[in-house]
Design a protein around this motif. Structure first.
Motif, PDB file in Angstrom:
ATOM      1  N   THR A 195      -2.847  18.095   7.835  1.00 28.74           N
ATOM      2  CA  THR A 195      -2.063  16.895   7.055  1.00 28.74           C
ATOM      3  C   THR A 195      -1.699  17.498   5.844  1.00 28.74           C
ATOM      4  OG1 THR A 195      -4.244  15.828   6.018  1.00 28.74           O
ATOM      5  CG2 THR A 195      -3.300  15.032   8.202  1.00 28.74           C
ATOM      6  N   LEU A 210       4.318   7.891  -0.324  1.00 27.06           N
ATOM      7  CA  LEU A 210       3.266   7.674   0.989  1.00 27.06           C
ATOM      8  C   LEU A 210       3.265   6.144   1.160  1.00 27.06           C
ATOM      9  CD1 LEU A 210       0.757  10.177  -0.357  1.00 27.06           C
ATOM     10  CD2 LEU A 210       2.550  10.610   1.194  1.00 27.06           C
ATOM     11  N   GLN A 229      -0.891  10.840   6.658  1.00 28.71           N
ATOM     12  CA  GLN A 229      -2.148  10.211   6.793  1.00 28.71           C
ATOM     13  C   GLN A 229      -2.884  10.513   8.150  1.00 28.71           C
ATOM     14  OE1 GLN A 229       0.644   8.990   5.865  1.00 28.71           O
ATOM     15  NE2 GLN A 229       0.788   7.392   4.316  1.00 28.71           N
ATOM     16  N   GLU A 230      -2.321  11.290   9.187  1.00 22.64           N
ATOM     17  CA  GLU A 230      -3.121  11.602  10.261  1.00 22.64           C
ATOM     18  C   GLU A 230      -2.321  12.631  10.800  1.00 22.64           C
ATOM     19  OE1 GLU A 230      -2.723   7.999  12.523  1.00 22.64           O
ATOM     20  OE2 GLU A 230      -0.897   8.542  13.099  1.00 22.64           O
ATOM     21  N   VAL A 276       5.792   9.205   5.144  1.00 23.11           N
ATOM     22  CA  VAL A 276       5.691   9.922   4.188  1.00 23.11           C
ATOM     23  C   VAL A 276       7.034  10.508   3.873  1.00 23.11           C
ATOM     24  CG1 VAL A 276       4.912  12.437   3.702  1.00 23.11           C
ATOM     25  CG2 VAL A 276       3.562  11.138   4.853  1.00 23.11           C
ATOM     26  N   ASP A 336       0.491  15.570   2.462  1.00 27.09           N
ATOM     27  CA  ASP A 336      -0.395  14.563   2.530  1.00 27.09           C
ATOM     28  C   ASP A 336      -0.163  13.617   3.977  1.00 27.09           C
ATOM     29  OD1 ASP A 336      -2.200  15.630   0.578  1.00 27.09           O
ATOM     30  OD2 ASP A 336      -0.727  14.570  -0.849  1.00 27.09           O
ATOM     31  N   SER A 368       1.697   2.979   3.596  1.00 32.11           N
ATOM     32  CA  SER A 368       0.804   2.719   4.940  1.00 32.11           C
ATOM     33  C   SER A 368       0.761   1.101   5.138  1.00 32.11           C
ATOM     34  CB  SER A 368      -0.752   3.178   4.643  1.00 32.11           C
ATOM     35  OG  SER A 368      -0.654   4.513   4.462  1.00 32.11           O
ATOM     36  N   TYR A 370       2.689   4.418   9.170  1.00 36.98           N
ATOM     37  CA  TYR A 370       2.244   5.374   8.144  1.00 36.98           C
ATOM     38  C   TYR A 370       3.854   6.252   7.913  1.00 36.98           C
ATOM     39  CZ  TYR A 370      -2.491   5.388   8.975  1.00 36.98           C
ATOM     40  OH  TYR A 370      -3.991   4.851   8.780  1.00 36.98           O
ATOM     41  N   TRP A 420       4.813  13.437  14.391  1.00 36.82           N
ATOM     42  CA  TRP A 420       5.430  12.417  13.538  1.00 36.82           C
ATOM     43  C   TRP A 420       6.884  12.752  14.004  1.00 36.82           C
ATOM     44  CZ3 TRP A 420       3.760  10.150   8.840  1.00 36.82           C
ATOM     45  CH2 TRP A 420       2.390   9.978   8.685  1.00 36.82           C
ATOM     46  N   ASN A 430       1.028  -1.203   0.052  1.00 38.96           N
ATOM     47  CA  ASN A 430       0.121   0.003  -0.119  1.00 38.96           C
ATOM     48  C   ASN A 430       0.857   1.385   0.112  1.00 38.96           C
ATOM     49  OD1 ASN A 430      -2.022   1.905   0.321  1.00 38.96           O
ATOM     50  ND2 ASN A 430      -2.696   1.224   2.524  1.00 38.96           N
ATOM     51  N   ASN A 475       4.751   8.190  11.443  1.00 33.94           N
ATOM     52  CA  ASN A 475       4.193   8.541  12.643  1.00 33.94           C
ATOM     53  C   ASN A 475       4.553   7.925  13.972  1.00 33.94           C
ATOM     54  OD1 ASN A 475       3.400   5.951  12.088  1.00 33.94           O
ATOM     55  ND2 ASN A 475       1.075   6.433  12.655  1.00 33.94           N
TER      56      ASN A 475
END
Length: 928
Positions: free
Chosen positions: A825, A774, A806-807, A789, A804, A776, A787, A811, A759, A841
């Motif tokens: 985000t 990105l 994810q939450e 990034v 972007d 996940s 997560y 981080w 993913n 995260n």
């Protein structure tokens, strides 16, 4: 595919009294008669060349013809003798045509090497004879059945006396005739000499030829359980059985240094023949005088001498002398003057290797970080041992697989190795068989698989199966003959070099299986990278590239068969194809036997988009091809790389062609090195196996086209030339920083589940060179990020990127573990040119390892001016030069200030080793 040039180390032999001989046939001869010069006992390498002149009817000397050139120190290829493959070299000419003249009274010549540093003596021959035509036999050597009729016929242009000798004994005389006919029935090998004298004069013409009586091999079945090649049980050192597959060949002898044979043809060593198996074979019982270093060759139908196609070592008459004893000790002397061409070499007393690791399993394919190595350029010692000595370095970098460029016997010494001659023999230029086993064992101890590059698309002219079936009568040139069981006469694809294997033939498939499985069994090799798999089709032609690059079902099928053959020996075997072709074909291999946990991997070249990015140019900079999903694969089967042995070095192009904006200039080396860090951030974090070319982690910036003198020409003539290694880069703090940051990225990749996820997405704007990954996962542990990034700015100006996330929440920068609060985000982040971020995260709680210990240990300030401190209390601190020389050694009691004085050290890079509770930790220190 590889550049097709081959480079060899050719040493000059001392000039002295040379033992070569040159004969001429026929002799005497007319100026319009075709003659052949034959040279033998040539004591130099690199070819035999003709230097010639002649005399006209006035006795005037006239210099060289165009064919042999006018520069004694640089003869053209038109002056080169043909290698007959048996230690002799021939040159055929007709004097009037060759010299472009008539009324020639004498011809003169000598033989030499190309640059004239080695040469023979002048030879002058008178021109003129009455004509004699030997009409039968047609060839100088004729193989016959014993007791059958053998006719000899000749004609003379004038009345002549004919006298025939057989093995120097007169057997027939016919005088005063222009036509000669005689029939004999030889039962033994016979050398004939037909002497023709013009009646009433002393004018003599001689014609020589020979008959060899065909022996009848004993019909006997090959003993059960034997394989093609040399079958030897070390517990029975005085016996061995040779098995030789040679379809269409009626009889074969073996000769060598055993049992007093001394390289002679002897029917005692005529091989048996098993018609059902179509194999020749013989059991040898060695006497006490046979050396432990056994040497042998097969003699095929009296015509050519070849080494065993399944040799595990060979002797090379021209190149072994340049292999250092430190790399391969005690190489036997080549039997000069007794035979020619490669010789099979068996160490009967070779020590049986005692394997330490017998149950190694490679890393999962998604976690593979492969380091490609050309041993020739990896270290000055160019040996397996030199790589063993550097395994700690590779382990610290995080490498879990080493890919060796070809180590199967190749022509010459100085080579990339893509010119294979013997696919089952180890090339001695890199070391002994046990040295390779030691390397594999040592790598396995450190969790590293060993993959070797194999080349089964083709073989050079030295390959015995090429020489046995070709148009040059057993030489190394020409092309495969129509009856070859192994090779195509002309290539059936557009990327051909050397002699193209026909993989639709059962003989070829058996050869590939026998030799490929051998390396798995004998050396515990963990994987193969198959070179040029595009060449494994029979459907195309050398001129049709579109066909070669199109889907070919026969190629898919045969390579699946070869995959099965490898997994038959090792169910975890790593198989990688260098196909670089259509994804439809590649996907069939990627999915093959995937339900069993197998599947084939494919090289995924991404050099151009990554290099465009590191140079700061938007055109063709989209790196989405680094994702296996972009190729349509359902699993991480794409081995992605920014550099390989075959590509220009990214750093060289950065420094030569990098973009700039204002004061930001990519041609500045430190700027360029930082950009390589950013490239690594959007390379290692993309799920799937990765490959690094040697010293890429240190920013290797020597052009692939660099010559040995350091120049870089405007062509690829020096692509295969030796290149300097990169170990001196460890003296450069900025290069070490690149290595350290890639090390951290590799550790993240291997240890965090999120980097194994399917993913993930890649996003990059081709207009501004910003990159985003990105990721996940639902498989992460509770104490690791699920997560991630990744952001990188590979433009030459500041760029704003929408992350972007994810939450929202806290981080962490996974490179430093620094916190970053996310309340929105999509809140934009501005990155400087060449800047990157890897956010998770959660923090990255990496397992204890050498690399992790180095991350935990901090020296500050760093760089230091006069002193530094340690980030944790330690018992002992030692400072070394980067090359390992100890400079300082200090011990500390608990609670005592741990300030270390470095005011007496010169500016440079140092290693700091700190010890606590028996555990050593290492960091780097820069002293200003």
């Amino acid at each position: 595919m590889k550049t097709k040039l081959l480079l060899f180390l050719l040493g000059c032999l001392p000039l002295g009294l040379l033992a070569q001989t040159v004969t001429i046939s026929p002799d005497p001869f007319a100026e319009t008669e075709q003659i052949t010069l034959t040279a033998s006992n040539i004591p130099w390498t690199g070819g035999v060349y003709l230097w010639a002149w002649h005399f006209d009817s006035t006795g005037k000397q006239i210099n060289n013809p165009d064919a042999t050139g006018t520069n004694f120190n640089n003869s053209p290829e038109t002056a080169r003798f043909t290698d007959n493959g048996d230690g002799t070299y021939s040159y055929t000419l007709t004097p009037t045509e060759f010299y472009n003249n008539t009324g020639i009274t004498r011809i003169a010549y000598l033989v030499k090497n190309q640059n004239g540093s080695q040469q023979g003596t002048d030879i002058i021959k008178n021109v003129g004879a009455f004509s004699v035509n030997l009409t039968a036999p047609a060839n100088t050597t004729t193989s016959i059945e014993g007791g059958t009729s053998f006719s000899i016929t000749a004609t003379a242009g004038v009345t002549a006396d004919f006298r025939l000798l057989a093995n120097d004994t007169p057997v027939n005389t016919q005088n005063a005739t222009t036509s000669y006919t005689f029939t004999t029935t030889p039962n033994i090998n016979t050398d004939y000499r037909l002497e023709v004298t013009q009646t009433g004069t002393s004018n003599l013409v001689v014609r020589s030829f020979r008959t060899l009586v065909k022996p009848t091999p004993t019909a006997a079945a090959v003993p059960a359980g034997l394989k093609d090649g040399f079958n030897f049980d070390p517990s029975k050192p005085d016996e061995a059985t040779l098995v030789f597959y040679a379809p269409g060949k009626e009889f074969i002898h073996v000769k060598g240094n055993f049992n007093g044979n001394d390289w002679s043809l002897d029917n005692t060593y005529l091989l048996n023949y098993d018609a059902a198996a179509d194999r020749h074979w013989i059991k040898l019982n060695f006497d006490s005088a046979t050396p432990q270093d056994l040497l042998y060759q097969y003699v095929v139908e009296y015509a050519i001498s070849v080494a065993d196609p399944y040799s595990t070592l060979i002797l090379d008459e021209f190149n072994d002398q340049f292999i250092e004893a430190s790399v391969f000790p005690d190489i036997p002397a080549y039997p000069v003057g007794k035979t020619s061409n490669p010789v099979s070499y068996i160490e009967r007393d070779e020590a049986v290797y005692d394997w330490k690791i017998t149950d190694f399993t490679p890393a999962k394919r998604e976690d593979l970080v492969i380091y490609e190595v050309l041993l020739r350029d990896f270290d000055d010692a160019h040996s397996f041992q030199s790589l063993i000595d550097r395994l700690d370095y590779l382990e610290n970098l995080g490498i879990n697989a080493i890919e060796l460029m070809p180590v199967q016997e190749f022509d010459g010494n100085n080579s990339w190795g893509y010119n294979p001659a013997f696919h089952m023999a180890l090339d001695k230029y890199y070391g002994t068989r046990n040295a390779l086993k030691t390397l594999v064992d040592a790598a396995h101890e450190k969790g590293m698989a060993v993959i070797i590059d194999v080349v089964y698309n083709h073989a050079t002219g030295q390959n015995p199966y090429f020489r046995m079936y070709n148009t040059s009568n057993g030489g190394t040139g020409g092309q495969p003959s129509a009856d070859s069981p192994f090779f195509n006469q002309t290539a059936t694809h557009s990327y051909s070099v050397f002699n193209d294997f026909n993989h639709s033939k059962e003989a070829t498939r058996s050869y590939v299986k026998r030799t490929a499985q051998y390396w798995i069994e004998e050396f515990k090799i963990d994987g193969y990278r198959w070179d040029l798999t595009k060449g494994f089709t029979q459907n195309c032609s050398a001129s049709d590239e579109s066909c070669t690059n199109a889907f070919q079902q026969d190629r898919v099928d045969v390579l699946k068969t070869y995959a099965d053959m490898q997994w038959e020996k090792d169910e975890d075997f790593i198989i990688i194809f260098e196909h670089l072709g259509g994804t439809t074909e590649e996907k069939q291999w990627a999915d093959y036997r995937l339900s069993e946990g197998k599947g084939i991997m494919l090289w995924n070249k991404q050099t151009d988009p990554y290099n465009q990015s590191t140079m700061g140019y938007a055109e063709n900079s989209n790196i989405n091809g680094a994702s296996y999903k972009q190729k349509g694969f359902s699993n991480p089967a794409a081995v992605t790389y920014m550099e390989s042995h075959d590509e220009e070095r990214l750093m060289y192009k950065n420094l030569a062609f990098g973009n700039s904006s204002g004061s930001y200039d990519i041609t500045n080396i430190n700027t360029s090195l930082k950009r390589m860090e950013a490239a690594g951030a959007v390379f290692f974090t993309i799920p799937g196996p990765k490959m690094i070319w040697q010293f890429g982690e240190l920013g290797y910036d020597i052009s692939i086209f660099t010559c040995e003198d350091g120049s870089v020409p405007d062509n690829d003539s020096c692509k295969l030339s030796p290149k300097p290694d990169g170990w001196d880069y460890l003296d450069n703090a900025q290069r070490v920083a690149l290595r350290d940051n890639w090390q951290r990225m590799i550790l993240l990749k291997k240890q965090l589940a999120v980097f194994e996820t399917s993913n993930f997405t890649l996003q990059g704007s081709a207009s501004n060179l910003t990159k985003k990954v990105l990721l996940s996962t639902t498989q992460a542990g509770t104490d690791e990020p699920n997560y991630v990034v990744v952001l990188a700015n590979l433009n030459v100006t500041n760029q704003t990127i929408t992350p972007d996330f994810q939450e929202t929440g806290t981080w962490y920068d996974l490179m430093t573990n620094a916190e970053y609060e996310v309340t929105n985000t999509t809140a934009a982040i501005t990155l400087q040119p060449g800047e990157y971020r890897i956010y998770g995260n959660k923090t990255a709680n990496l397992s204890t390892s050498v690399a992790q210990k180095e991350q935990n240990l901090r020296v500050y300030p760093n760089p230091a001016n006069s002193s530094f401190q340690i980030s944790q209390e330690v018992e002992r601190v030692r400072i070394y030069t980067i090359h390992g020389s100890l400079l300082k050694d200090e011990s500390f009691d608990s609670g005592v200030s741990q300030v270390i004085d470095v005011s007496d050290l010169q500016s440079g890079l140092y290693l700091v080793k700190a010890e606590r509770d028996g555990i050593e930790m290492t960091s780097k220190l820069i002293v200003n």
